[in-house]
Scaffold this motif. Structure first.
Motif, PDB file in Angstrom:
ATOM      1  N   ARG A  84      18.198 -33.414 -28.464  1.00 22.93           N
ATOM      2  CA  ARG A  84      18.647 -33.700 -29.837  1.00 22.93           C
ATOM      3  C   ARG A  84      20.159 -33.573 -29.952  1.00 22.93           C
ATOM      4  NH1 ARG A  84      15.202 -29.870 -33.719  1.00 22.93           N
ATOM      5  NH2 ARG A  84      15.632 -28.355 -32.068  1.00 22.93           N
ATOM      6  N   TYR A  85      20.698 -32.548 -29.332  1.00 15.93           N
ATOM      7  CA  TYR A  85      22.135 -32.285 -29.397  1.00 15.93           C
ATOM      8  C   TYR A  85      22.512 -31.495 -28.154  1.00 15.93           C
ATOM      9  CZ  TYR A  85      19.877 -28.410 -31.946  1.00 15.93           C
ATOM     10  OH  TYR A  85      19.039 -27.404 -32.345  1.00 15.93           O
ATOM     11  N   SER A  86      23.687 -30.945 -28.111  1.00 13.33           N
ATOM     12  CA  SER A  86      24.204 -30.277 -26.917  1.00 13.33           C
ATOM     13  C   SER A  86      23.214 -29.270 -26.366  1.00 13.33           C
ATOM     14  CB  SER A  86      25.512 -29.549 -27.256  1.00 13.33           C
ATOM     15  OG  SER A  86      25.887 -28.679 -26.208  1.00 13.33           O
ATOM     16  N   SER A  87      23.182 -29.184 -25.030  1.00 10.88           N
ATOM     17  CA  SER A  87      22.294 -28.216 -24.395  1.00 10.88           C
ATOM     18  C   SER A  87      22.745 -26.785 -24.637  1.00 10.88           C
ATOM     19  CB  SER A  87      22.223 -28.475 -22.887  1.00 10.88           C
ATOM     20  OG  SER A  87      23.507 -28.393 -22.299  1.00 10.88           O
ATOM     21  N   ASP A  88      23.990 -26.617 -25.060  1.00 10.72           N
ATOM     22  CA  ASP A  88      24.486 -25.282 -25.413  1.00 10.72           C
ATOM     23  C   ASP A  88      24.047 -24.987 -26.833  1.00 10.72           C
ATOM     24  OD1 ASP A  88      25.748 -22.876 -25.661  1.00 10.72           O
ATOM     25  OD2 ASP A  88      27.792 -23.693 -25.706  1.00 10.72           O
ATOM     26  N   GLY A  89      22.754 -24.685 -26.978  1.00  9.45           N
ATOM     27  CA  GLY A  89      22.170 -24.581 -28.304  1.00  9.45           C
ATOM     28  C   GLY A  89      22.827 -23.566 -29.203  1.00  9.45           C
ATOM     29  N   ALA A  90      23.182 -22.403 -28.654  1.00 10.84           N
ATOM     30  CA  ALA A  90      23.729 -21.347 -29.493  1.00 10.84           C
ATOM     31  C   ALA A  90      25.018 -21.769 -30.182  1.00 10.84           C
ATOM     32  CB  ALA A  90      23.970 -20.086 -28.654  1.00 10.84           C
ATOM     33  N   ALA A  91      25.793 -22.654 -29.531  1.00 13.81           N
ATOM     34  CA  ALA A  91      27.045 -23.103 -30.125  1.00 13.81           C
ATOM     35  C   ALA A  91      26.797 -24.010 -31.322  1.00 13.81           C
ATOM     36  CB  ALA A  91      27.878 -23.843 -29.078  1.00 13.81           C
ATOM     37  N   VAL A  92      25.618 -24.625 -31.383  1.00 12.75           N
ATOM     38  CA  VAL A  92      25.307 -25.572 -32.452  1.00 12.75           C
ATOM     39  C   VAL A  92      24.440 -24.933 -33.528  1.00 12.75           C
ATOM     40  CG1 VAL A  92      24.209 -27.782 -32.999  1.00 12.75           C
ATOM     41  CG2 VAL A  92      25.522 -27.525 -30.882  1.00 12.75           C
ATOM     42  N   ASP A  93      23.332 -24.303 -33.102  1.00 16.42           N
ATOM     43  CA  ASP A  93      22.358 -23.855 -34.094  1.00 16.42           C
ATOM     44  C   ASP A  93      22.266 -22.347 -34.231  1.00 16.42           C
ATOM     45  OD1 ASP A  93      20.867 -23.046 -31.861  1.00 16.42           O
ATOM     46  OD2 ASP A  93      19.685 -24.884 -31.834  1.00 16.42           O
ATOM     47  N   GLY A  94      23.088 -21.604 -33.495  1.00 22.33           N
ATOM     48  CA  GLY A  94      23.106 -20.159 -33.657  1.00 22.33           C
ATOM     49  C   GLY A  94      21.937 -19.437 -33.030  1.00 22.33           C
ATOM     50  N   LEU A  95      21.125 -20.112 -32.204  1.00 18.42           N
ATOM     51  CA  LEU A  95      19.961 -19.500 -31.579  1.00 18.42           C
ATOM     52  C   LEU A  95      20.154 -19.422 -30.067  1.00 18.42           C
ATOM     53  CD1 LEU A  95      17.138 -21.365 -33.515  1.00 18.42           C
ATOM     54  CD2 LEU A  95      17.730 -18.957 -33.767  1.00 18.42           C
ATOM     55  N   PRO A  96      19.664 -18.373 -29.430  1.00 18.39           N
ATOM     56  CA  PRO A  96      19.783 -18.282 -27.969  1.00 18.39           C
ATOM     57  C   PRO A  96      18.827 -19.246 -27.283  1.00 18.39           C
ATOM     58  CG  PRO A  96      18.465 -16.465 -28.806  1.00 18.39           C
ATOM     59  CD  PRO A  96      18.995 -17.194 -30.011  1.00 18.39           C
ATOM     60  N   GLY A  97      19.122 -19.536 -26.017  1.00 17.98           N
ATOM     61  CA  GLY A  97      18.229 -20.365 -25.236  1.00 17.98           C
ATOM     62  C   GLY A  97      18.469 -21.847 -25.442  1.00 17.98           C
ATOM     63  N   GLN A  98      17.654 -22.638 -24.753  1.00 17.48           N
ATOM     64  CA  GLN A  98      17.762 -24.089 -24.825  1.00 17.48           C
ATOM     65  C   GLN A  98      16.405 -24.678 -25.168  1.00 17.48           C
ATOM     66  OE1 GLN A  98      19.613 -25.607 -21.276  1.00 17.48           O
ATOM     67  NE2 GLN A  98      21.300 -24.144 -21.349  1.00 17.48           N
ATOM     68  N   GLU A  99      16.315 -25.986 -25.123  1.00 12.99           N
ATOM     69  CA  GLU A  99      15.063 -26.664 -25.424  1.00 12.99           C
ATOM     70  C   GLU A  99      14.941 -27.877 -24.528  1.00 12.99           C
ATOM     71  OE1 GLU A  99      15.537 -27.628 -29.575  1.00 12.99           O
ATOM     72  OE2 GLU A  99      16.587 -29.473 -29.125  1.00 12.99           O
ATOM     73  N   GLY A 100      13.784 -28.525 -24.565  1.00 16.91           N
ATOM     74  CA  GLY A 100      13.557 -29.697 -23.743  1.00 16.91           C
ATOM     75  C   GLY A 100      14.085 -30.967 -24.379  1.00 16.91           C
ATOM     76  N   ALA A 101      13.775 -32.087 -23.741  1.00 17.60           N
ATOM     77  CA  ALA A 101      14.110 -33.388 -24.317  1.00 17.60           C
ATOM     78  C   ALA A 101      13.225 -33.628 -25.535  1.00 17.60           C
ATOM     79  CB  ALA A 101      13.898 -34.487 -23.275  1.00 17.60           C
ATOM     80  N   PHE A 102      13.828 -34.158 -26.602  1.00 19.16           N
ATOM     81  CA  PHE A 102      13.117 -34.362 -27.860  1.00 19.16           C
ATOM     82  C   PHE A 102      12.488 -35.750 -27.832  1.00 19.16           C
ATOM     83  CE2 PHE A 102      12.630 -34.077 -32.515  1.00 19.16           C
ATOM     84  CZ  PHE A 102      12.291 -32.735 -32.619  1.00 19.16           C
ATOM     85  N   VAL A 103      11.172 -35.818 -27.931  1.00 24.05           N
ATOM     86  CA  VAL A 103      10.455 -37.064 -27.659  1.00 24.05           C
ATOM     87  C   VAL A 103      10.865 -38.176 -28.616  1.00 24.05           C
ATOM     88  CG1 VAL A 103       8.181 -38.150 -27.564  1.00 24.05           C
ATOM     89  CG2 VAL A 103       8.511 -35.864 -26.592  1.00 24.05           C
ATOM     90  N   VAL A 104      10.908 -37.897 -29.919  1.00 24.59           N
ATOM     91  CA  VAL A 104      11.204 -38.977 -30.857  1.00 24.59           C
ATOM     92  C   VAL A 104      12.618 -39.507 -30.658  1.00 24.59           C
ATOM     93  CG1 VAL A 104      12.093 -37.634 -32.824  1.00 24.59           C
ATOM     94  CG2 VAL A 104      10.819 -39.740 -33.238  1.00 24.59           C
ATOM     95  N   CYS A 105      13.552 -38.654 -30.232  1.00 23.59           N
ATOM     96  CA  CYS A 105      14.922 -39.120 -29.983  1.00 23.59           C
ATOM     97  C   CYS A 105      14.956 -40.125 -28.839  1.00 23.59           C
ATOM     98  CB  CYS A 105      15.836 -37.939 -29.672  1.00 23.59           C
ATOM     99  SG  CYS A 105      16.040 -36.784 -31.043  1.00 23.59           S
TER     100      CYS A 105
END
Length: 617
Positions: free
Chosen positions: A501-522
């Motif tokens: 959905r957005y940068s793999s550096d999730g904490a810099a964007v959404d304030g949450l630790p960790g990452q996520e997978g590829a977003f299917v609908v995107c």
């Protein structure tokens, strides 16, 4: 047994749903509604938190399984040294009470079956009192009562506080179990005949599926996606839940675990478009009517999501007694994102009502008044920062997609007045707003050095939602800024050919630790954007790959980990299946040859012409 997310299949009755594993175990079921507390919660905990398994004695995962053609009736089969058996699971459309029907048939040989039922109310935390009544078993605790009707003999309890059965079947024999819920203070509801229920449910599903007017490639996948959307619909109101589960992790062992058993406005236009394109006008109208009821009230209090009947209070709580799927905690129910400001939903609502009008759905008196009220609020509110469509739990920002959707709101309102002069509205003011929003987005949300739009004003981050710019009609597909944005997103957010959905550096964007997978609908949006920008062969190759990500029964979760080859997030996910249906129509159209919605003549999602000037900013 440690099932993966993709090891599950869905059954449901248009008011709730259950997940059944390859092992013949029902590990998730909320009664009586999607958003009720579960009575089987092994999906998010241990078997002690509730499950119902029926399988050959000593057997592991099934040999094969499949839905019966064009239905939500699941057949699970085992081949054993002693013989072969089939377990058929379904939830018939309810008369008054919800029923879970399980029919076992011996196909060959002589097979001993074992069943274990552990009912645990309130998300696996309450062990009910089990007793005999009227020749059946009934479990009661607080407001819940569940009746078990069993053709084979069962024995109740024991040291593991479960109900067990063991029986031997020979070729041609059939037996059935029926689990029925009702409020504990009411009399036992009428018991259904399991064999009649199977026959009638199969006929009902096939009649519904036959209405699908898509005839292009991968028709089976499109029909399966539409059946899944129908299964996620709460029939009494027409609301569609994002998923029937809560807290399936976006990262195994991580904290990105959310409750999706609610109805999101962000899905509204895409859902409506998919249903209308496939020929399901009745369902589209029911969703439109749910939308009108849910958003009624002060536009300043518009929420991003609502309950199944339009409820507004969805408080978020944690369930500490559940260890989480793959030890992913916390397990949450409710969703605090309901309190966020997401300006894009105003555009989604206005766009949905515009699509409903242009598609010939019967008009409702409040439709235009709702759009007027939303536009009056947006006239000043669109300049505010917000949390964006991905429900960022960090600081508010000026998200580019949110601004584009406010442009969509103004554009659709202007078009409505231009097409129907009898409607009342501020045509000049809305035109001016439309152009002001476009100018600001093209100036502040665009990075000329990199030739790409960015996630928020002044940032370097990208966002997959920017792929919707040509589909929404904000800029034409051949605009160099659109092509540059598609290429930049593909390069920077690509994950083994799929998209985050957005940068793999999730904490810099959404304030949450960790990452996520590829977003299917995107990734489906990327296929749409590639097609719109003239790269149809690449788009079709990507679509083929995405269809291949479905599990063995055709279901998609919210995300996918291409490295581990695993599905992630809540399951099955309406947004993912909406994307599959939409992209199929975009690429192949109703006749299977292309030229449907998204052929470059329209906005890509809705099949309307690009508007608001020449699109050059």
């Amino acid at each position: 047994m440690h099932p993966r997310i993709e090891d599950y299949a869905l059954i449901g009755d248009h008011q709730t749903a259950a997940l059944v594993s390859r092992y013949g175990s029902v590990d998730w079921l909320c009664l009586p509604r999607f958003d009720s507390a579960s009575c089987f919660a092994a999906l998010l905990g241990e078997e002690e938190n509730g499950h119902w398994r029926i399988a050959p004695k000593g057997a592991g995962a099934c040999t094969r399984r499949a839905y019966r053609r064009d239905s939500l009736i699941l057949d699970t089969e085992w081949d054993t040294p002693e013989g072969s058996v089939r377990l058929t699971d379904l939830m018939p459309q309810r008369d008054r009470a919800p029923d879970l029907v399980r029919v076992i048939e011996c196909l060959d040989g002589r097979v001993t079956m074992r069943g274990t039922l552990r009912l645990r109310f309130d998300h696996g935390s309450i062990v009910p009192w089990m007793r005999r009544a009227d020749g059946h078993r009934v479990a009661v605790a607080g407001p819940d009562a569940v009746w078990l009707r069993s053709e084979p003999e069962v024995r109740t309890w024991g040291e593991d506080r479960a109900t067990h059965s063991e029986f031997t079947m020979e070729r041609g024999e059939k037996v059935a179990f029926v689990l029925t819920w009702h409020p504990s203070h009411e009399p036992r509801p009428r018991l259904v005949d399991p064999h009649d229920a199977l026959e009638h449910s199969l006929a009902d599903w096939r009649a519904w599926a036959a209405r699908c007017r898509y005839e292009g490639p991968h028709r089976d996948a499109v029909v399966r996606s539409l059946i899944t959307l129908k299964a996620l619909t709460y029939a009494p109101t027409g609301g569609i839940v994002a998923a029937p589960t809560t807290s399936l992790p976006e990262e195994l062992g991580g904290v990105r675990n959310w409750d999706y058993r609610h109805c999101w406005l962000r899905d509204s236009t895409l859902t409506l478009g998919a249903l209308l394109a496939a020929g399901y006008q009745e369902e589209a109208e029911a969703w439109r009517d749910w939308l009108l009821r849910a958003v009624a009230g002060d536009p300043a209090e518009l929420q991003i999501m609502y309950g199944l009947a339009g409820e507004r209070r969805l408080p978020e709580n944690e369930l500490p007694w559940l260890r989480g799927f793959a030890d992913s905690v916390p397990v949450r129910v409710g969703n605090d994102a309901v309190r966020q400001l997401q300006l894009d939903v105003y555009g989604e609502v206005i766009d949905s009502l515009s699509l409903a009008r242009s598609s010939g759905l019967p008009t409702k008196p409040p439709m235009w008044r709702v759009q007027q009220a939303l536009m009056d609020f947006l006239r000043s509110a669109w300049r505010r920062p917000d949390e964006g469509l991905w429900e960022i739990r960090g600081p508010r920002r000026h998200f580019t997609h949110s601004k584009v959707m406010t442009w969509v709101a103004a554009d659709r309102a202007v078009r409505a007045l231009e097409n129907d002069p009898e409607l009342d509205g501020d045509l000049d003011g809305w035109r001016a707003m439309r152009e002001e929003v476009r100018r600001e987005v093209c100036e502040r949300g665009y990075d000329p050095a990199r030739n790409t739009f960015t996630q928020s004003y002044g940032s370097r981050e990208l966002d997959a939602s920017l792929l919707l710019i040509p589909q929404l009609g904000f800029l034409p597909p051949d605009d160099p800024r659109v092509v540059g944005t598609v290429d930049a997103i593909r390069a920077e957010l690509g994950h083994d050919g799929l998209l985050r959905r957005y940068s793999s550096d999730g904490a810099a964007v959404d304030g949450l630790p960790g990452q996520e997978g590829a977003f299917v609908v995107c990734s489906f949006w990327l296929a749409d954007a590639l097609h719109l920008t003239g790269r149809t062969e690449e788009a079709r190759e990507l679509f083929e790959r995405l269809v291949g990500l479905t599990n063995d029964v055709g279901l998609l979760a919210e995300e996918y980990d291409p490295v581990a080859g695993r599905q992630l997030g809540n399951f099955p996910q309406a947004f993912s299946h909406i994307g599959l249906v939409g992209t199929a129509f975009t690429l192949f159209g109703e006749d299977g040859t292309g030229g449907g919605p998204g052929d470059g003549t329209g906005d890509g999602r809705r099949g309307r012409e690009t508007g608001g000037g020449d699109g050059r900013g």
